[in-house]
Design an enzyme around this catalytic site. Sequence first.
Site, mmCIF file in Angstrom:
data_model
loop_
_atom_site.group_PDB
_atom_site.id
_atom_site.type_symbol
_atom_site.label_atom_id
_atom_site.label_comp_id
_atom_site.label_asym_id
_atom_site.label_seq_id
_atom_site.Cartn_x
_atom_site.Cartn_y
_atom_site.Cartn_z
ATOM 1 N N ASN A 141 -1.986 0.949 18.933
ATOM 2 C CA ASN A 141 -1.924 -0.329 18.216
ATOM 3 C C ASN A 141 -2.133 -1.533 19.132
ATOM 4 O OD1 ASN A 141 -1.003 -0.428 15.096
ATOM 5 N ND2 ASN A 141 -0.371 1.494 16.007
ATOM 6 N N ASN B 191 7.274 1.543 10.686
ATOM 7 C CA ASN B 191 6.755 2.053 11.944
ATOM 8 C C ASN B 191 7.731 1.711 13.064
ATOM 9 O OD1 ASN B 191 4.243 3.188 11.118
ATOM 10 N ND2 ASN B 191 3.366 1.145 10.970
ATOM 11 N N ALA C 158 0.816 -1.213 0.000
ATOM 12 C CA ALA C 158 0.000 0.000 0.000
ATOM 13 C C ALA C 158 0.851 1.265 0.000
ATOM 14 C CB ALA C 158 -0.941 -0.018 1.204
ATOM 15 N N SER D 283 -3.349 -0.484 12.178
ATOM 16 C CA SER D 283 -2.721 -1.504 11.335
ATOM 17 C C SER D 283 -2.536 -2.812 12.100
ATOM 18 C CB SER D 283 -1.367 -1.003 10.816
ATOM 19 O OG SER D 283 -0.494 -0.700 11.892
ATOM 20 N N LYS E 90 5.371 9.944 16.266
ATOM 21 C CA LYS E 90 4.511 8.921 15.675
ATOM 22 C C LYS E 90 4.380 7.723 16.609
ATOM 23 C CE LYS E 90 3.351 6.374 11.531
ATOM 24 N NZ LYS E 90 3.701 5.966 10.164
#
Length: 323
Positions: A212, A102, A10, A273, A204
């Site tokens: 998450n 990430n 993606a 995610s 982030k």
Amino acid sequence: MKIAVVGAGAIGAYVGAALHRGGAEVHLVARRDHLRAIQAEGVRVLSPRGDFTAHPHATDDPNEIGPVDYVFLGLKAHSYPSCGSLVAPLLGEHTALVAGQNGIPWWYFHRLTGPYEGRRIEAVDPGGATSKVLPPERAIGCVVYPATVIESPGVIRHLEGTRFSIGEPDGSVSRRCTELSEAMVAGGLKCPVERNLRDDIWIKLMGNAAFNPISALTRATMVDMCRHPLTRTMVARVMEEILDIAARVGSTPEISIEKRLRGAEGVGAHKTSMLQDLEAGKQLELDAIVTAVVEMADITGAEAPTLRAIHASTDLLARTVLP
């Protein structure tokens, strides 16, 4: 400029399509139906900023590509130790590695002045396996802000954001960063070169390390976690602990916890995610997003009780629910 995207999912396909549109020579390394669709019809990007289609070269064999100027890694971080066969054919003398991952990168302590300089983080560089295939001296840091999904093979839905912050591990503004930034901007993306990219990583991570794992444990969306008083308090505590750990390794991100919470709530009924991976039966991104942060707490002597409890619970979840 010659760029290879390894893991053209993606984000990778979106970046590759944008760079190709901007005039770079782009090669995508993809697999299965997604690869076949790109080879036949190109990468189609559906975006609120305007739809477009790009036709970069795509293959599943990096030997067809040969050495490039930049390798953009669109793989999940837990794939890095085993990605040598995909990356090695692409490396020339001066090839840079841009990891759009990430969490905490394997190069985090590389050329970071201070007591932890050169320290290896086992969670993201087990036994030095990642550094062996992705030498830290080749690394350009990258913090990915856009949200994208594969709508169907070869079709990328761009939901929001165009910013990819990049930076050198030593804080310099290098020619290789400046030239990559120019190529990204030519493709319609934002790509600031940051001297203190680690601050961006922590900003982030404040969200990723809190939302998450909690979403995986509760199956809740972003707005659900923010509007439930108890989980909102838990998220805020994790963010406080994240900022404490960041400060202990020399980073002081300039953002308030309340602002971070408001931004997350504004995302709405979005599944993280990690929750999406859990529902799909895929390996969770625990190592880079949570385990590495707990390891850094151990290294620096930070207590981080809330983060440790969430990590223990999510680690057990990954071990007992996923194959």
